[in-house]
Design a protein around this motif. Structure first.
Motif, PDB file in Angstrom:
ATOM      1  N   SER A  48       0.778  -1.222  -0.130  1.00 31.53           N
ATOM      2  CA  SER A  48       0.115   0.011   0.044  1.00 31.53           C
ATOM      3  C   SER A  48       0.794   1.372  -0.030  1.00 31.53           C
ATOM      4  O   SER A  48       0.735   2.065  -0.724  1.00 31.53           O
ATOM      5  CB  SER A  48      -0.921  -0.045   1.375  1.00 31.53           C
ATOM      6  OG  SER A  48      -1.639   1.442   1.241  1.00 31.53           O
ATOM      7  N   SER A  49       1.856   1.385   0.885  1.00 33.63           N
ATOM      8  CA  SER A  49       2.494   2.815   0.826  1.00 33.63           C
ATOM      9  C   SER A  49       3.613   2.954   0.062  1.00 33.63           C
ATOM     10  O   SER A  49       3.724   4.025  -0.617  1.00 33.63           O
ATOM     11  CB  SER A  49       3.123   2.716   2.368  1.00 33.63           C
ATOM     12  OG  SER A  49       4.043   1.676   2.612  1.00 33.63           O
ATOM     13  N   GLU A  50       4.439   1.731  -0.562  1.00 34.68           N
ATOM     14  CA  GLU A  50       5.384   1.842  -1.338  1.00 34.68           C
ATOM     15  C   GLU A  50       4.690   2.077  -2.885  1.00 34.68           C
ATOM     16  O   GLU A  50       5.625   2.770  -3.877  1.00 34.68           O
ATOM     17  CB  GLU A  50       6.341   0.607  -1.309  1.00 34.68           C
ATOM     18  CG  GLU A  50       7.051   0.660  -0.149  1.00 34.68           C
ATOM     19  CD  GLU A  50       8.037   1.842   0.011  1.00 34.68           C
ATOM     20  OE1 GLU A  50       8.379   2.316  -0.868  1.00 34.68           O
ATOM     21  OE2 GLU A  50       8.080   2.014   1.342  1.00 34.68           O
ATOM     22  N   SER A  51       3.546   1.631  -3.125  1.00 32.66           N
ATOM     23  CA  SER A  51       2.998   1.949  -4.361  1.00 32.66           C
ATOM     24  C   SER A  51       2.605   3.246  -4.415  1.00 32.66           C
ATOM     25  O   SER A  51       2.950   3.979  -5.735  1.00 32.66           O
ATOM     26  CB  SER A  51       1.497   1.134  -4.584  1.00 32.66           C
ATOM     27  OG  SER A  51       0.723   1.463  -3.689  1.00 32.66           O
ATOM     28  N   VAL A  52       2.552   4.055  -3.472  1.00 30.52           N
ATOM     29  CA  VAL A  52       2.430   5.502  -3.408  1.00 30.52           C
ATOM     30  C   VAL A  52       3.516   6.127  -3.396  1.00 30.52           C
ATOM     31  O   VAL A  52       3.848   7.400  -4.266  1.00 30.52           O
ATOM     32  CB  VAL A  52       1.339   5.992  -2.303  1.00 30.52           C
ATOM     33  CG1 VAL A  52       1.371   7.295  -2.214  1.00 30.52           C
ATOM     34  CG2 VAL A  52      -0.072   5.418  -2.348  1.00 30.52           C
ATOM     35  N   SER A  53       4.470   5.700  -2.623  1.00 28.68           N
ATOM     36  CA  SER A  53       5.822   6.108  -2.472  1.00 28.68           C
ATOM     37  C   SER A  53       6.839   6.259  -3.953  1.00 28.68           C
ATOM     38  O   SER A  53       7.371   7.205  -4.227  1.00 28.68           O
ATOM     39  CB  SER A  53       6.797   5.629  -1.336  1.00 28.68           C
ATOM     40  OG  SER A  53       6.117   5.875  -0.225  1.00 28.68           O
ATOM     41  N   ALA A  54       6.262   5.273  -4.625  1.00 30.06           N
ATOM     42  CA  ALA A  54       7.015   5.178  -6.092  1.00 30.06           C
ATOM     43  C   ALA A  54       6.601   6.117  -7.039  1.00 30.06           C
ATOM     44  O   ALA A  54       7.272   6.642  -7.871  1.00 30.06           O
ATOM     45  CB  ALA A  54       6.866   3.731  -6.473  1.00 30.06           C
ATOM     46  N   ILE A  55       5.243   6.592  -6.941  1.00 27.51           N
ATOM     47  CA  ILE A  55       4.917   7.705  -7.896  1.00 27.51           C
ATOM     48  C   ILE A  55       4.795   9.150  -7.322  1.00 27.51           C
ATOM     49  O   ILE A  55       4.524   9.971  -8.315  1.00 27.51           O
ATOM     50  CB  ILE A  55       3.661   7.169  -8.480  1.00 27.51           C
ATOM     51  CG1 ILE A  55       2.448   7.181  -7.214  1.00 27.51           C
ATOM     52  CG2 ILE A  55       3.596   5.862  -9.189  1.00 27.51           C
ATOM     53  CD1 ILE A  55       1.147   7.150  -7.743  1.00 27.51           C
ATOM     54  N   LEU A  56       5.192   9.321  -5.886  1.00 29.62           N
ATOM     55  CA  LEU A  56       4.964  10.504  -5.483  1.00 29.62           C
ATOM     56  C   LEU A  56       5.709  11.575  -6.019  1.00 29.62           C
ATOM     57  O   LEU A  56       5.500  12.612  -6.122  1.00 29.62           O
ATOM     58  CB  LEU A  56       4.986  10.603  -3.834  1.00 29.62           C
ATOM     59  CG  LEU A  56       4.218  11.571  -2.965  1.00 29.62           C
ATOM     60  CD1 LEU A  56       2.769  11.248  -3.224  1.00 29.62           C
ATOM     61  CD2 LEU A  56       4.511  11.129  -1.655  1.00 29.62           C
ATOM     62  N   PRO A  57       7.118  11.228  -6.206  1.00 28.01           N
ATOM     63  CA  PRO A  57       7.900  12.323  -6.599  1.00 28.01           C
ATOM     64  C   PRO A  57       7.531  12.901  -8.032  1.00 28.01           C
ATOM     65  O   PRO A  57       7.543  14.002  -8.276  1.00 28.01           O
ATOM     66  CB  PRO A  57       9.296  11.571  -6.805  1.00 28.01           C
ATOM     67  CG  PRO A  57       9.245  10.581  -6.012  1.00 28.01           C
ATOM     68  CD  PRO A  57       7.960  10.263  -5.690  1.00 28.01           C
ATOM     69  N   LEU A  58       6.914  11.880  -8.945  1.00 24.82           N
ATOM     70  CA  LEU A  58       6.479  12.431 -10.404  1.00 24.82           C
ATOM     71  C   LEU A  58       5.311  12.862 -10.118  1.00 24.82           C
ATOM     72  O   LEU A  58       4.847  14.004 -10.767  1.00 24.82           O
ATOM     73  CB  LEU A  58       6.538  10.954 -11.058  1.00 24.82           C
ATOM     74  CG  LEU A  58       7.608  10.630 -11.539  1.00 24.82           C
ATOM     75  CD1 LEU A  58       7.617   9.006 -12.385  1.00 24.82           C
ATOM     76  CD2 LEU A  58       8.649  11.397 -12.174  1.00 24.82           C
ATOM     77  N   TYR A  59       4.407  12.600  -9.370  1.00 24.02           N
ATOM     78  CA  TYR A  59       2.948  12.943  -9.109  1.00 24.02           C
ATOM     79  C   TYR A  59       2.845  14.315  -8.588  1.00 24.02           C
ATOM     80  O   TYR A  59       2.676  15.186  -9.075  1.00 24.02           O
ATOM     81  CB  TYR A  59       2.485  12.318  -7.997  1.00 24.02           C
ATOM     82  CG  TYR A  59       0.846  12.590  -7.658  1.00 24.02           C
ATOM     83  CD1 TYR A  59      -0.351  12.594  -8.647  1.00 24.02           C
ATOM     84  CD2 TYR A  59       0.365  13.322  -6.475  1.00 24.02           C
ATOM     85  CE1 TYR A  59      -1.619  12.876  -8.544  1.00 24.02           C
ATOM     86  CE2 TYR A  59      -0.837  13.592  -6.157  1.00 24.02           C
ATOM     87  CZ  TYR A  59      -1.953  13.524  -7.323  1.00 24.02           C
ATOM     88  OH  TYR A  59      -3.218  13.778  -6.896  1.00 24.02           O
ATOM     89  N   ILE A  60       3.932  14.893  -7.471  1.00 24.83           N
ATOM     90  CA  ILE A  60       4.069  15.919  -7.147  1.00 24.83           C
ATOM     91  C   ILE A  60       4.877  17.036  -8.047  1.00 24.83           C
ATOM     92  O   ILE A  60       4.257  18.217  -8.279  1.00 24.83           O
ATOM     93  CB  ILE A  60       4.892  16.055  -5.619  1.00 24.83           C
ATOM     94  CG1 ILE A  60       4.202  15.242  -4.660  1.00 24.83           C
ATOM     95  CG2 ILE A  60       5.256  17.427  -5.378  1.00 24.83           C
ATOM     96  CD1 ILE A  60       4.836  14.942  -3.430  1.00 24.83           C
ATOM     97  N   THR A  61       5.956  16.619  -8.537  1.00 23.94           N
ATOM     98  CA  THR A  61       6.588  17.445  -9.361  1.00 23.94           C
ATOM     99  C   THR A  61       6.187  17.571 -10.970  1.00 23.94           C
ATOM    100  O   THR A  61       6.579  18.443 -11.558  1.00 23.94           O
ATOM    101  CB  THR A  61       8.135  17.269  -9.431  1.00 23.94           C
ATOM    102  OG1 THR A  61       8.365  15.953  -9.934  1.00 23.94           O
ATOM    103  CG2 THR A  61       8.766  17.326  -7.946  1.00 23.94           C
ATOM    104  N   GLY A  62       5.496  16.312 -11.348  1.00 26.30           N
ATOM    105  CA  GLY A  62       5.213  16.290 -12.611  1.00 26.30           C
ATOM    106  C   GLY A  62       3.631  16.660 -13.089  1.00 26.30           C
ATOM    107  O   GLY A  62       3.268  17.607 -13.370  1.00 26.30           O
TER     108      GLY A  62
END
Length: 430
Positions: A48-62
């Motif tokens: 649950s948490s790492e599926s979110v962590s893996a995309i968070l940098p792209l989601y936030i900055t992109g």
């Protein structure tokens, strides 16, 4: 490795029964079924948490278009907000002698935070979601580790934490893979990832509530194994003085030099087509390496000393920083970086908890583990926020070189600070 799945092993001629599904056969080390089940809970939660962590940098900055400074603040919060409640969670576990239900509260809160991700679309909303999620993590971690300690043989504690972290990191490796596959099919499917994350979190909470036994951490009376020894006055001096004081100082110094993995991956992505194309899988790569090293390094810590493995494990982090900073644009640099990060986490995560448990008493164990984890979380929060500013000021490679140099100095300082542990055969008995 022998895994025992019985919550109530029957003693026989060659077997000693232990509480919490813990047993020992002559010449064979068994791993408690409680440890295994907690590992499964962590596996589901980490998907649950790492599926979110893996995309968070792209989601936030992109996707959301927020700045690198905003990402640095959010990443720092992701690392450090849990610090505000870790000691409270550990202390509640010690005082109530209800580690399972204190941990359950934390897991449930983190699952509820996943709902917020479905609606968060700005910095303020993401801040609230990350705060709730990390508070949940802060509440649950020390009581869970106290459960692992209570269900394990003291001489094999590093191995038990290694097994738990191995299962934990199977989930941590699967989470980014699931996120990658979802985005491969639906390029902007961030919210689909958030829905999947919520589902796995809920399943983990259900398994914890229905399957994991509430192993008590307070010593039992010799005449009545179900009766707790009367409460003693809580000894805060065990946490803040003596050997633990050295450990907390060392954890804080090294934590200040530990930036978030997301920064390392963004450095790799900025100059490598391979890293850019497979960005979510970088998290999976680190966790696969963690998975491979967790049990061997846990066993090594039991044999040569947990303090030694904890300190020298930071050389893996130093190597990762150097590889990320060197301008080599190929697959090898990325793979080496992920292996070094995985080695670092395997040598420090569970090992730090096992070391803190060894240096505290049964009555203060949850609080002691929480104190060590709190120091790490606070220092990493400060480190991530500062590194975001450093990146903005002098650039990505230059900032990586600066942090690498500071980490090398920190490792030397901590080796001197923890010399009483490092110089003894067991590493913890000084």
């Amino acid at each position: 490795m022998y895994l025992s799945f019985s919550n109530a092993p029957v003693a026989d001629k060659g077997t000693d029964a232990r509480p919490g599904g813990r047993s020992r056969r002559r010449g064979v080390h068994t791993v408690s079924s409680t440890v295994i089940t907690l590992g499964i809970v962590s596996l589901l939660t980490d998907i649950s948490s790492e599926s979110v962590s893996a995309i968070l940098p792209l989601y936030i900055t992109g996707f959301l278009g927020l700045s690198m400074i905003a990402f640095g603040v959010l990443d720092g919060m992701y690392q450090g907000v849990s610090a505000f409640v870790r000691i409270a969670g550990g202390h509640a576990s010690d005082r109530l002698d209800q580690p399972k239900w204190v941990a359950f509260t934390g897991y449930a809160l983190a699952a509820l935070a996943r709902v917020g991700l479905l609606f968060a679309s700005g910095f303020a909303a993401l801040t609230a979601v990350v705060t709730a999620d990390r508070i949940g993590k802060g509440i649950r971690t020390a009581p869970r580790d106290a459960l692992i300690t209570a269900a394990s043989e003291p001489e094999h504690l590093g191995h038990s934490f290694g097994v738990h972290r191995m299962l934990d990191n199977i989930g941590a490796a699967l989470g980014p893979v699931i996120a990658f596959l979802i985005l491969l099919v639906v390029p902007d499917g961030f919210h689909i990832v958030f829905v999947a994350s919520l589902a796995f979190a809920v399943i983990g909470v259900v398994v914890l509530g229905l399957v994991v036994p509430n192993v008590r951490t307070r010593p039992r009376s010799g005449k009545d194994a179900t009766a707790a020894v009367p409460k003693k006055r809580f000894e805060w001096g065990v946490i803040w003085q003596g050997p633990m004081r050295r450990l907390l100082a060392a954890a804080g110094i090294l934590g200040l030099m530990t930036i978030g993995d997301g920064f390392v991956y963004l450095v790799l992505q900025a100059r490598s087509e391979f890293a850019a194309q497979w960005f979510p899988l970088l998290y999976a790569g680190t966790n696969v390496a963690f998975l491979a090293f967790a049990i061997p390094l846990g066993r090594l810590a039991d044999r040569v000393g947990r303090a030694r493995v904890f300190v020298f494990g930071h050389l893996g982090l130093l190597a990762a920083y150097v590889v990320a900073a060197i301008a080599v644009e190929d697959i090898l640099a990325t793979v080496l970086c992920l292996v070094f990060l995985g080695l670092f986490y395997a040598a420090t995560d569970g090992v730090l908890a096992a070391l803190a448990a060894q240096l505290t008493t049964p009555e203060t164990r949850g609080t002691g583990i929480a104190a060590a984890q709190t120091v790490v979380a606070v220092s990493r929060f400060a480190s991530a926020a500062a590194f975001g500013l450093l990146w903005y000021a002098i650039g990505r490679e230059q900032s990586m070189f600066v942090v690498a140099a500071l980490l090398a100095v920190a490792i030397a300082v901590v080796a001197v600070l923890l010399w009483p542990f490092l110089s003894t055969p067991a590493g913890e008995s000084a």
